[in-house]
Scaffold this active site. Structure first.
Site: not given
Ligand SMILES: *Cc1c(COP(=O)(O)O)cnc(C)c1O
Length: 388
Positions: A55, A107, A179, A204
């Site tokens: 963890r 997001y 991000d 993604k």
């Molecule tokens: C999907 C996404 C997130 C969140 O990610 P998870 O893995 O679903 O928690 C954050 N930022 C962007 C740009 C995303 O496309």
């Protein structure tokens, strides 16, 4: 000489294995034993890197993944998380408590955290749309300590100038976190442009096969330490099984994204010439408003594009429903092509006026281009536009 990104994707974070495995082995164990208390204390007190407890992220499979993730973004270090939202929430709790300014669209989960959940904890947050960023300097003056944004954004693919925002934020002593999910590290490295931290939904492009949830945060070690503590005690660490699966995906990252860039460009060009399409939003198109900035700060234009269908929201729904190769699903970055109508999914929770304020029309269809043949994907769009 620093090896090329493709080489780092394959070879970074692959320690020498006593059995000769070319890849970091998978340790599913939660705890690790020591020959002596002195050796245990060396790890507990940080004098020697090593495995201790899963963890904490002190597990060889997770540590190997983090070395690869850091190498891929050109960062000093990286932390791996159970999801993109885990990475973002730990980042905000560790570095956002003086106030967070978010630029542009973000997001849905991020917006929910920033608009309601963090303010409930007393953390000041400010959401500025693209045409309001002249207010950023004031917010920094008032003490906001973290500037956060996506570039390109979802679904309008709006771009923000990473170097310019970093210069302004740094002049006020604030940190910048980007991000980088949409661009992927193949197309953009925010750290090289002046950002302090990069966050990814590894669910993604990094994962790339729509079969794992994970997140990543990259940056200087000193900035990751407080985040490490939140991750540890909120229990947000990636599982070793998923870490091994993500490391496998990363070995093919550059090949996948290069192909997705190429196909998205082909599709954008074909759709721009189609009478059923009002507008194509893609940073690679020379007349796209963000094109010049994209050329400056991106190496490739990405696998995401948005089409505005002539005839409005109902027409866009008909096209989405008529597509066969593009699966009707949210999410992005996988080997399979996906289509989503933002007003029915990612931006469904917003009032129509708020969507309009964000420049998100009901006629928009967001495409995540996969690894199918580009001409097959264009043929699918053409048949759906005719059927729709
Ligand atoms: C999907 C996404 C997130 C969140 O990610 P998870 O893995 O679903 O928690 C954050 N930022 C962007 C740009 C995303 O496309």
């Amino acid at each position: 000489m620093k090896p090329d990104l493709s080489t780092r994707c394959v070879h970074a974070g692959e320690p020498d294995d006593p059995h000769g495995s070319p890849h970091a082995p998978l340790y599913t164990t939660t705890t690790f034993k020591f020959p002596s208390t002195a050796a245990l204390l060396d790890v507990v007190e940080g004098r020697r890197p090593g495995a201790l407890y899963t963890r904490y992220g002190l597990n060889p499979t997770i540590q190997a993944l983090e070395e690869k993730l850091a190498a891929i973004e050109g960062a000093e270090a990286a932390l791996a998380f159970a999801s993109g939202m885990a990475a973002e929430s730990a980042l905000f709790l560790a570095h956002g408590r003086k106030g967070i300014a978010c630029l542009g669209d973000a997001y849905g989960g991020t917006l929910e955290l920033l608009a309601s959940q963090l303010p409930e904890l007393g953390i000041p947050t400010h959401l500025l749309l693209g045409d309001e960023i002249d207010r950023l300097a004031d917010l920094l003056q008032q003490g906001a300590g973290l500037v956060f944004f996506e570039t390109p954004t979802n679904p309008a693919l709006e771009l923000f100038d990473i170097a310019a925002v970093a210069e302004l934020a740094h002049a006020h002593g604030a940190l910048v976190a980007v991000d980088n999910t949409f661009a992927s590290p193949v197309n953009q490295n925010p750290l090289a442009l002046g950002a302090d931290l990069v966050v990814h939904s590894a669910t993604k492009y990094l994962g790339g096969h729509s079969d794992l949830s994970a997140g990543a945060l990259m940056g200087r070690r000193e900035l990751l330490m407080p985040v490490w503590n939140w991750r540890k005690n909120l229990g947000q660490t990636i599982a070793p099984e998923i870490a091994a699966q993500l490391a496998r995906s990363l070995r093919t990252l550059t090949v996948r994204v290069a192909r997705q860039n190429e196909s998205a460009m082909k599709i954008a060009a074909a759709m721009r010439a189609h009478p059923g399409i009002e507008r194509v939003l893609y940073p690679g198109l020379p007349d796209f408003p963000g094109h010049a900035l994209a050329r400056r700060q991106m190496r490739g234009f990405g696998g995401m594009l948005t089409l505005e269908i002539r005839g409005g929201g109902a027409a866009a729904t008909r096209v989405a429903d008529a597509l066969r190769l593009f699966a009707l699903a949210p999410s992005l970055g996988g080997v399979e092509s996906l289509v989503t109508q933002p007003c029915t999914t990612t931006h469904h929770g917003l009032a129509p006026e708020e969507r309009a304020r964000r420049g998100i029309s009901d006629a928009m269809l967001r495409l995540s281009v996969g690894l199918e043949d580009a001409d097959d994907l264009i043929a699918d769009l053409e048949q759906a536009l005719t059927a729709g």
